[in-house]
Design an enzyme around this catalytic site. Structure first.
Site, short mmCIF file in Angstrom:
data_model
loop_
_atom_site.label_atom_id
_atom_site.label_comp_id
_atom_site.label_asym_id
_atom_site.label_seq_id
_atom_site.Cartn_x
_atom_site.Cartn_y
_atom_site.Cartn_z
N SER A 97 0.80 -1.23 0.00
CA SER A 97 0.00 0.00 0.00
C SER A 97 0.84 1.27 0.00
O SER A 97 0.33 2.34 -0.32
CB SER A 97 -0.94 0.01 1.21
OG SER A 97 -0.22 0.15 2.41
N LYS A 129 0.98 4.68 6.93
CA LYS A 129 0.44 5.53 5.85
C LYS A 129 1.10 6.90 5.93
O LYS A 129 1.86 7.19 6.85
CB LYS A 129 -1.09 5.69 5.99
CG LYS A 129 -1.88 4.40 6.07
CD LYS A 129 -1.91 3.63 4.78
CE LYS A 129 -2.69 2.33 4.94
NZ LYS A 129 -2.59 1.48 3.72
#
EC number: 3.4.21.89
Length: 221
Positions: free
Chosen positions: A51, A112
């Protein structure tokens, strides 16, 4: 009249500890120091998914600075001695917020990039991110799928404006088309942030069964 003083020598016997006790005490001290460092200073993590490609690849091992945002006391939400707060663009590791409602599950840590700060308005139009009405693009973001998906696939490519609540952050993966992030599950509370990812200390390519030497020791930007 003469006075005579006699000095008496006292022998002090030094008792040497058994070897097993010396090693045991040394190991105990090392274990305590390791726990303190891991809890409050630096912790190692491994990247299990794509990701954050191409910033972070599967098999990258990284170190996270846990004191830059403040030392968090276990079982409490307060932070102390913070150097600074999270900034837009920081790559952070945090506890997945939704796991708080499922105490029977093992806690999961996500990584993230911070896109929205408290009070910011975030909007996504055709894969483009807007912060407070202005286009926000960074060189690390990648799109590996062509075309725009419709609302039946969720807010991946288009999301209505949302305001980041106080004490929360909006995060996204750099691999925008293949990241499960704030677009789908909401904001990250500040108390769930574990720290700032700052360096890759090891990287292993499981397909080639070789280290990625060029990535080792590289800062995370």
């Amino acid at each position: 009249m003469k006075l005579f003083f006699r000095k008496q020598r006292q022998d002090i016997d030094i008792v040497k500890k058994p070897w097993w006790r010396e090693y045991g005490e040394a190991l105990l001290v090392a274990a305590i120091l390791a726990i303190i460092i891991r809890t409050f200073v630096i912790q190692a993590f491994k990247i299990p998914s794509g990701s954050m490609e191409d910033t972070l690849l599967i098999g990258d091992h990284l170190l996270v600075n846990k004191f830059i945002y403040g030392i968090q006391v276990p079982f409490a939400d307060e932070r102390y001695f913070a150097i600074r707060g999270p900034k837009r663009g920081d790559v952070i590791v945090f506890e997945f917020p939704r796991d708080a409602y499922k105490p029977w599950l093992q806690r999961r840590d996500f990584i993230k990039r911070v896109i929205g700060l408290p009070g910011d308005v975030i909007e996504i139009r055709d894969k483009k991110v807007y912060v407070n009405g202005k286009l926000y693009q960074i060189p690390q973001e990648v799109h590996k799928e062509e075309g725009i998906v419709g609302p039946q696939y969720g807010p991946r490519d288009n999301m209505k404006p949302v305001r980041v609540p106080p004490g929360h952050y909006f995060v996204m993966g750099d691999n925008r088309d293949r990241s499960y992030d704030s677009r789908f599950w909401g904001f990250v509370p500040k108390e769930k942030i574990l720290g700032l990812a700052f360096i890759k200390y090891w990287s292993w390519d499981s397909e080639r069964h070789l280290p990625r030497w060029s990535r080792i020791g590289q800062p995370i930007e």
